[in-house]
Design a protein around this motif. Structure first.
Motif, short mmCIF file in Angstrom:
data_model
loop_
_atom_site.label_atom_id
_atom_site.label_comp_id
_atom_site.label_asym_id
_atom_site.label_seq_id
_atom_site.Cartn_x
_atom_site.Cartn_y
_atom_site.Cartn_z
N LEU A 81 0.82 -1.21 0.00
CA LEU A 81 0.00 0.00 0.00
C LEU A 81 0.86 1.27 0.00
O LEU A 81 0.47 2.29 -0.55
CB LEU A 81 -0.96 -0.02 1.19
N GLY A 137 0.57 -1.22 9.09
CA GLY A 137 -0.06 -0.03 9.65
C GLY A 137 -0.27 1.10 8.66
O GLY A 137 -0.73 2.18 9.05
N PHE A 138 0.03 0.87 7.40
CA PHE A 138 -0.10 1.97 6.44
C PHE A 138 -1.55 2.29 6.14
O PHE A 138 -1.94 3.44 5.99
CB PHE A 138 0.65 1.63 5.15
N CYS A 157 -2.05 -6.29 3.92
CA CYS A 157 -1.30 -7.15 4.85
C CYS A 157 -2.15 -8.13 5.63
O CYS A 157 -1.73 -9.25 5.90
CB CYS A 157 -0.56 -6.31 5.88
N THR A 158 -3.31 -7.72 6.10
CA THR A 158 -3.97 -8.48 7.16
C THR A 158 -4.99 -9.50 6.68
O THR A 158 -5.41 -10.35 7.47
CB THR A 158 -4.76 -7.55 8.10
S1 FES Z 1 -1.67 -3.32 7.58
FE1 FES Z 1 -0.43 -3.08 5.80
S2 FES Z 1 -1.87 -2.37 4.38
FE2 FES Z 1 -3.10 -2.80 6.07
#
Ligand code: FES
Ligand code: FES
Lengths: 790, 162
Positions: free
Chosen positions: A203, B106-107, B142-143
């Motif tokens: 992201l 965390g992005f 990521c999650t």
């Molecule tokens: S925690 Fe990495 S994009 Fe959501």
């Protein structure tokens, strides 16, 4: 040494130490840096996949207000040179490899869409982008080698003019007598499989900020890299700086997944070079459109593979010959296709194997590992071939797998081929039958096949089930290191070189140190990815952080614990063996009142006056390194139930189960997170995400509008079962888990969707699919069979 | 700097009055991040798809990469920096995210927190399906979303019980 005896902090489902910063917006990402006097960079990138470069006219751009400099290849002087070969070719007899690595700014010709040609540095990002639009380049557009098979055809456009063809590498590996296996077989299944390109699409895009401090004579580079130490060392050599004049920091990184480790991205060289040259900080942060053409990609391979089995479905031989698209350059060597070669062996006893790989240069963006890193392809080949063999033999899909699993007694299993770490591929430990059985149990395989599916079919519903297995080579060398220090306050610092991109290293590493030192994991501050804090190591890749850095921390924390026990023993007048570490203190076993805090010990170990015993070292601190003799092999099974809407070909995933064994688990919550995320990417890869290039090498879907990343509506709840077969290759007994979720999803999707559609003779031999593609495949199948409605 | 025309922005940002002059083309996301130093708001695509840049404009979630800074003139903006408790403590939604391991890199998280803050104001007892729909405009790479869904449901429960 047996770890985990103290308090069980290893294996605990701890929430993360790093989260508070991320949840409140205080965590530092590269694009958050704002330095006094900072300039902004933008790149002119090739709009063509293949073209000769004529004159570059940057005069108008240079004249724009706010533009500080425009640089092209000719301005770079000695800094213009091809990048290093990150991974040399494997020591396989007869292996052919042509090294052609990327350059900082294109010279002579451009070889892929998005290749950087010029750099503009300006007072703001907007002005830099305005100026990029004013640069005029004479392109002589060339036909592109944009099709993998076509690129090897005689007369194909050549990506590198000095080579006779686009063949980048040729490696044949194998063992056993494939011919004999074929001759003895009851059935030989032969198919062609295709696995196309996708993007990791972290992201956060890539970015680099560089600042030259003239007074300290130091260059600091903040980089969205997974490998800050190699970047520092390589960049120092590149720019002619001593390594200790250069600090590379990988702060919080918004997802990596592989492509954020490359040596070097052009921007990683050119931006620091410009900061040095201009004496002002320079920031470059990619936008999404740029990311789609400038960040490395992966996955296009075409396999011609065959499986020979006896009448019971037992594998006699596997032969595979495949093309691997390496893109315009091959800086990462053959890591990806070697993984494919290894993973095709799966969890199975395969007496004879032959695998021939041809890597091919194409006029497409560079290929380097992306989560799974070639493992998908090998898994797709073996799992699909087993499905097809089972179908022809009238065997159950689970049963054919069961019959071929490597037995527990077989470990360690030497596979007779060279792995990506150049050792012989060897499965260190495993117990595969329980993995398969637990997955079948959790998904309700029998009940589904015997009761639910017939019922659904009778009601006209297309429901299907899939079950696949996979191995994941993890935790390869060479080494990582760590320094563990108890501070005077009693808090503990851990520094290691690997970068972190969300894996939870701040917590998992704290747990490892906490276990050895008897302190709360929340009392431990972990630093990763800052070369000023730790400057030996390689990086985060191949699911190795927990394994290699984790064991270095384990060793360093163990050494600190030993020192603390010795110091406490002396202070308390007992034998070191009587001291235990718990609750942040060293205490006499059985006499909790006789204790001394770790912070106090640390202070005493660093006296300001008086004499110390000769040879003693100050502080409660130790640095240790760990290098495994080879990688550890994790394994698992995925199963899912889907329903396909035959009108729209929408696939609804009703249930998804993962059972996996990644050795000893440091934190199950984090491992589940890794698995969930991997599965989500696997689902995207299987059914949504495909980079579509036309014949001229143009990318047709380079945005999040067109390249579909799965949302919360597309990824189902995922049930995870853990099995733990410790690895004998490291003291913690851990194996990596970073890629497990993403490896078998394509194979699983193909199997489950095929099963749901229930069309006689219909086979899915390619990934990614999409509703459109599935519709086309079904229509073509019907037409080929002369069915109505085709 | 260029002599581009500048326009005034007067807005209430995280409860504080802010007055600045900006280039007309300055995006709200860049204004927040680079002019005001509120770097908790992240930019993942700059074309309105990923949701990482979501902030609350007069309480409604909006994509700050699709707004110009001047469009915030006269409005109240809340970013992730405003969602915490006193002295840097975590707010209840943030705490639920931490407990459920609802973030990895965390992005995406700030945009999800702002989106869900608005959602929970209007949905006291959301179902899992509603939560997934509410999240469907925010990409997380990521999650796999499961832990995020768990966190939102837990936060809704503790709001009701709390
Ligand atoms: S925690 Fe990495 S994009 Fe959501
Ligand atoms: S950055 Fe605004 S939606 Fe992606």
């Amino acid at each position: 040494m047996v770890a985990g005896a103290q308090g069980g902090v290893i294996g605990a489902r701890l929430a993360r130490n790093e989260d508070a910063r991320l949840l409140t917006g205080r965590a530092l990402f590269v694009d958050d840096l704002q330095l006094p006097g900072m300039l902004h960079a933008a790149f002119l990138r090739s709009p063509h996949a293949h073209a000769r470069l004529g004159a570059i006219d940057a005069e108008r751009a240079r004249a724009l207000p706010g533009v500080v400099a425009v640089f092209t290849a000719d301005d770079l002087g000695a800094a213009w040179r091809p990048g290093p070969l990150l991974v040399p070719p494997p020591p396989v007899p007869g292996a052919l490899f042509h090294e052609r690595t990327q350059v900082p700014l294109a010279r002579g010709k451009v070889r892929h869409l998005g290749e950087p040609i010029a750099l503009v540095v300006a007072e703001s990002r907007e002005l830099a982008e305005d100026a990029v639009a004013e640069i005029r380049v004479d392109f002589a557009v060339l036909p592109a080698a944009a099709d993998l098979e076509g690129a090897l055809a005689p007369g194909a456009p050549r990506v590198h003019d000095d080579l006779d063809s686009n063949l980048a590498a040729h490696v044949v590996q194998g063992r056993g007598d494939v011919e004999a296996g074929r001759a003895a077989a009851r059935l030989v299944v032969r198919r062609r499989f295709r696995y196309d390109r996708g993007a990791a699409a972290a992201l956060e895009g890539r970015g680099v900020v560089a600042e030259w401090d003239a007074r300290a004579e130091r260059l600091t580079v903040w980089d969205t890299t997974q490998a800050p130490i190699p970047i520092r060392n390589g960049l120092a050599a590149w720019l002619g700086l001593s390594e200790d004049r250069l600090r590379v920091v990988a702060p919080f990184i918004g997802g990596g997944f592989g492509p954020k480790i490359m040596m070097f991205y052009p921007e990683e060289v050119v931006v620091p070079w410009a900061a040095l040259r201009l004496g002002r900080p320079v920031k470059w942060v990619s936008d999404r459109a740029e990311d789609f053409v400038s960040t490395t990609q992966e996955r296009l391979q075409i396999h011609d593979a065959e499986l020979a089995v006896d009448g019971d479905g037992r594998i006699l031989a596997l032969a595979d010959s495949f093309l691997h698209d390496t893109g315009a350059y091959d800086p990462y060597g053959l890591t990806v296709p070697l993984n494919s070669q290894a993973n095709a062996l799966g969890l199975y006893a395969i007496p004879a194997y032959r695998s021939e790989l041809r890597a091919v240069f194409t006029n497409l963006p560079i290929v380097t590992p992306y989560r799974g890193a070639g493992r998908q392809h090998g898994t797709f080949v073996i799992e699909r071939l087993l499905d097809l063999a089972a179908r022809e033999l009238g065997l159950d899909r689970a049963e054919i797998r069961r019959r071929n699993l490597l037995p527990k007694e077989a470990f360690p299993v030497a596979q007779g081929i060279v792995y990506q770490d150049f050792t012989e591929l060897t499965y260190d430990s495993g117990d595969y039958a329980p993995i398969l059985e637990q997955a079948l149990e959790r998904i309700g395989y029998r009940r589904f096949v015997e009761e639910e599916q017939p019922r659904a079919r009778a009601a006209g519903r297309r429901r299907g089930i899939g079950i696949v297995t996979y191995v994941e080579g993890t935790g390869i060398g060479p080494f990582e290191g760590a320094r563990v220090q108890v501070q005077g306050s009693g808090r503990v610092t851990v520094a290691t070189g690997v970068g972190t991109q969300g894996q939870g290293h701040f917590t998992a590493f704290a747990q490892v140190a906490a276990d050895a030192l008897g302190v709360d994991a929340a009392e431990i501050d972990v630093t990763t990815g800052d070369t000023d804090r730790f400057h030996w190591g390689t990086g985060t890749f191949a699911s190795r952080g927990a394994v290699v850095a984790g064991n270095a921390i384990h060793a360093a924390a163990g050494a600190v614990a030993e020192r603390a026990r010795a110091l406490a023993a002396a202070a308390l007048g007992v034998e070191a063996g009587e001291i235990e570490l718990a609750g942040g203190a060293a205490r006499v076993r059985g006499e909790p009142g006789r204790a001394i805090g770790l912070g106090e010990l640390a202070r005493r170990a660093n006296p300001l006056r008086g004499a110390v015993a000769s040879g003693s070292e100050p502080g409660l601190e130790a640095t240790r390194y760990f290098g495994p003799e080879r990688g550890a092999t994790a394994a698992g099974a995925h199963a899912m139930i889907v329903e396909v809407d035959p009108e729209t070909m929408a696939v609804a995933i009703e249930k998804y189960v993962v059972v996996h064994d990644c050795g000893r688990v440091i934190n199950p919550l984090l491992v589940e997170g890794q698995v969930h995320g991997g599965v989500a990417q696997g689902i995207g890869n299987a059914y949504y995400e495909q980079l579509v290039y036309d014949a001229s090498g143009q990318l047709l879907n380079g945005s999040f509008m067109d390249f579909l990343v799965p949302t919360a509506l597309d990824v189902p709840p995922i049930e995870v079962g853990h099995l733990e077969t410790p690895s004998p290759l490291n003291p913690l007994g851990v194996k990596g888990a970073g890629e497990a979720g993403a490896i078998p999803t394509g194979a699983l999707f193909a199997q489950a969707v095929e099963d749901a559609l229930g069309l006689p003779g219909f086979e899915i031999l390619e990934i990614p699919l999409s509703p459109n593609r599935l519709f086309e495949l079904v229509r073509a199948h019907r037409a080929a069979r002369g069915e109505e409605g085709a | 700097m260029s002599g581009a025309r500048r326009l005034a922005v007067r807005a209430e940002i995280n409860g504080r009055a802010v007055a600045r002059e900006v280039e007309p083309r300055r995006l709200l996301s860049d204004f927040l991040r680079h002019d005001l130093g509120l770097t908790g708001t992240h930019v993942g695509c700059e074309h309105g798809v990923c949701g990482a840049c979501t902030v609350l404009l007069d309480g409604e979630p909006v994509r700050s990469c699709l707004l110009l800074a001047v469009q915030a003139d006269g409005h109240a903006v809340e970013t992730v920096e405003a969602l915490g408790g006193e002295q840097g403590a975590l707010g209840p939604l943030q705490e639920a995210f931490r407990r459920a391991h609802a973030l990895q890199c965390g992005f995406c998280t700030p945009g999800i927190l702002t989106t869900i803050t608005a959602f929970l104001r209007e949905h006291a007892e959301p179902t899992e399906a509603e939560v997934r729909r509410a999240l469907s405009g925010n990409l997380c790479r990521c999650t796999g979303y499961q832990h995020i869904v768990d966190a939102v449901l837990a936060a809704a429960r503790s709001r009701r019980d709390g």
